[in-house]
Design an enzyme around this catalytic site. Sequence first.
Site, PDB file in Angstrom:
ATOM      1  N   GLY A  70      -8.369  -0.613  -3.784  1.00  0.00           N
ATOM      2  CA  GLY A  70      -8.129  -0.003  -5.086  1.00  0.00           C
ATOM      3  C   GLY A  70      -7.694  -1.016  -6.131  1.00  0.00           C
ATOM      4  O   GLY A  70      -8.099  -0.951  -7.297  1.00  0.00           O
ATOM      5  N   THR A  71      -6.869  -1.979  -5.732  1.00  0.00           N
ATOM      6  CA  THR A  71      -6.363  -2.968  -6.685  1.00  0.00           C
ATOM      7  C   THR A  71      -7.519  -3.766  -7.277  1.00  0.00           C
ATOM      8  O   THR A  71      -7.595  -3.959  -8.502  1.00  0.00           O
ATOM      9  CB  THR A  71      -5.355  -3.908  -5.979  1.00  0.00           C
ATOM     10  OG1 THR A  71      -4.272  -3.112  -5.468  1.00  0.00           O
ATOM     11  CG2 THR A  71      -4.817  -4.963  -6.911  1.00  0.00           C
ATOM     12  N   CYS A  96       4.520   0.675  -2.778  1.00  0.00           N
ATOM     13  CA  CYS A  96       4.318  -0.691  -3.246  1.00  0.00           C
ATOM     14  C   CYS A  96       5.583  -1.248  -3.894  1.00  0.00           C
ATOM     15  O   CYS A  96       5.753  -2.446  -3.977  1.00  0.00           O
ATOM     16  CB  CYS A  96       3.183  -0.745  -4.257  1.00  0.00           C
ATOM     17  SG  CYS A  96       1.694   0.017  -3.665  1.00  0.00           S
ATOM     18  N   ASN A 112       0.402   8.809  -8.146  1.00  0.00           N
ATOM     19  CA  ASN A 112       0.773   8.582  -6.750  1.00  0.00           C
ATOM     20  C   ASN A 112       2.168   9.083  -6.413  1.00  0.00           C
ATOM     21  O   ASN A 112       2.457   9.379  -5.265  1.00  0.00           O
ATOM     22  CB  ASN A 112       0.647   7.089  -6.398  1.00  0.00           C
ATOM     23  CG  ASN A 112       1.154   6.177  -7.486  1.00  0.00           C
ATOM     24  OD1 ASN A 112       0.735   6.267  -8.634  1.00  0.00           O
ATOM     25  ND2 ASN A 112       2.072   5.294  -7.136  1.00  0.00           N
ATOM     26  N   GLY A 116     -10.137   3.091   0.576  1.00  0.00           N
ATOM     27  CA  GLY A 116     -10.389   3.709   1.879  1.00  0.00           C
ATOM     28  C   GLY A 116      -9.146   4.193   2.599  1.00  0.00           C
ATOM     29  O   GLY A 116      -9.169   5.249   3.242  1.00  0.00           O
TER      30      GLY A 116
HETATM   31  N1  PLP Z   1      -3.898   2.924  -7.495  1.00  0.00           N
HETATM   32  C1  PLP Z   1      -3.098   3.871  -7.003  1.00  0.00           C
HETATM   33  C2  PLP Z   1      -2.855   5.119  -7.789  1.00  0.00           C
HETATM   34  C3  PLP Z   1      -2.490   3.707  -5.744  1.00  0.00           C
HETATM   35  O1  PLP Z   1      -1.687   4.655  -5.274  1.00  0.00           O
HETATM   36  C4  PLP Z   1      -2.740   2.502  -5.029  1.00  0.00           C
HETATM   37  C5  PLP Z   1      -2.077   2.252  -3.721  1.00  0.00           C
HETATM   38  O2  PLP Z   1      -1.000   2.725  -3.447  1.00  0.00           O
HETATM   39  C6  PLP Z   1      -3.606   1.550  -5.590  1.00  0.00           C
HETATM   40  C7  PLP Z   1      -4.163   1.790  -6.821  1.00  0.00           C
HETATM   41  C8  PLP Z   1      -3.918   0.259  -4.889  1.00  0.00           C
HETATM   42  O3  PLP Z   1      -4.876   0.475  -3.865  1.00  0.00           O
HETATM   43  P1  PLP Z   1      -5.028  -0.591  -2.687  1.00  0.00           P
HETATM   44  O4  PLP Z   1      -3.820  -0.429  -1.823  1.00  0.00           O
HETATM   45  O5  PLP Z   1      -6.283  -0.202  -1.965  1.00  0.00           O
HETATM   46  O6  PLP Z   1      -5.148  -1.924  -3.311  1.00  0.00           O
END
Ligand code: PLP
Length: 406
Positions: free
Chosen positions: A87-88, A341, A167, A216
């Site tokens: 996601g990042t 996070c 989140n 994923g």
């Molecule tokens: N965006 C949101 C809303 C999230 O909750 C998260 C992860 O907690 C991310 C982005 C980041 O995703 P990833 O952990 O796959 O990098």
Amino acid sequence: MADAVRGPPLVTHSMSYPRAYFDHNATTPIAETVIAGMMDVLRDGFGNASSIHQEGQRARHLVEHARREVARLLHADPKEIVFTSGGTEADNTAIFGAMEASASPRRHFVTTTIEHPAVLHAADRLEQLGVEVTRVGVDASGVVDPQSIRAALRPETVLVSVMHANNETGVIQPVAEISSLCHENRVLFHTDAVQSVGKMKVDVRALDVDFLSLSGHKFFGPKGVGVLFMRKGVACNPLLHGGKHERGRRPGTENVPGIHGLGIAASFAHTALQTEPERIGKLRNELEAALMDSIPNVFINCGGSPRLANTSSVCFPGIEGEPLVIALDLRGFAVSSGAACSSGSVEPSHVLTAIGLSRQDARSCLRISLGPSNTVEQVKELVGALRDATSHLRRLAPTASSPVPV
Ligand code: PLP
């Protein structure tokens, strides 16, 4: 598996509280079918998807099959699906890629104060690079007002990024409405749908988005693999520079086992979405009602707003969230005191302060996020454990209680 590889065992400290996982917004367990599929690919699907021999062809077939599964889940065209490392990376690619690809000197980016750090910190970096950034706030409902986004738009605005579901609070944003007003003003629109995909139906056509990120590990797939949906015809520069993989949009040899696992998770989500949100929503509502009934001085953040069915953000004024998480962990329950996070940091959650909580109340919140393994019995036991833990912690700090805000 050797213990050094397996990591520390999950400990159940009390026979009366068997271990229960209530932290599905941090990450989800990998579905058994995903594990089995990935194991096959790790063993037999090792080819490089760019090679023309049979090993390469098999890897290419697996990647393209997964692309079709993700496209089906999102109602997208497979050509609009770009695999990323999560996601990042998907968020960063949309933001830096769209800003950089904009030919005009339009140098303005709009986002909100409740985004994940993957968007918030990308916005900080844009600012360091000379882009002007507007961060739109929210009220106690946690909902972004489309009119505040409209008011933030300028002739030089290139891109707006508003998350689909938060989140921490689970609040679902009016993304289709915001997207449409962006398009009226010839501005591109990105949504971070990392928390919504797999938990609710997500249709990129109905939402009318230009970019959408998913990950994923939030819906029973593996970590380290995600997707950026890029609407056909939209200009976006790659974030990384290298080969011509993913039609030149994301270089790097494809993570075939991860992508295959993500594809299986997408097809699993497609089926599970028919029934799971309703069952989980009922369970979440029962949990919240029981907490309000049995524990004094508790409130639910954004309880009246449209929310993900699985998410509850609960405030226990006067009690620090971290010791509460530890107390529950020792009783066999995994919950979170905010976004995973940011745990380890003493700062209160930026989302909870953005909805108007004091720093102290923001530090007194738990995020409880349910999933398919949670049962009515587990919910009852969690309420019991919370009742015991909160009364114990309040006895230790009896003066810390503050009144419930209106
Ligand atoms: N965006 C949101 C809303 C999230 O909750 C998260 C992860 O907690 C991310 C982005 C980041 O995703 P990833 O952990 O796959 O990098």
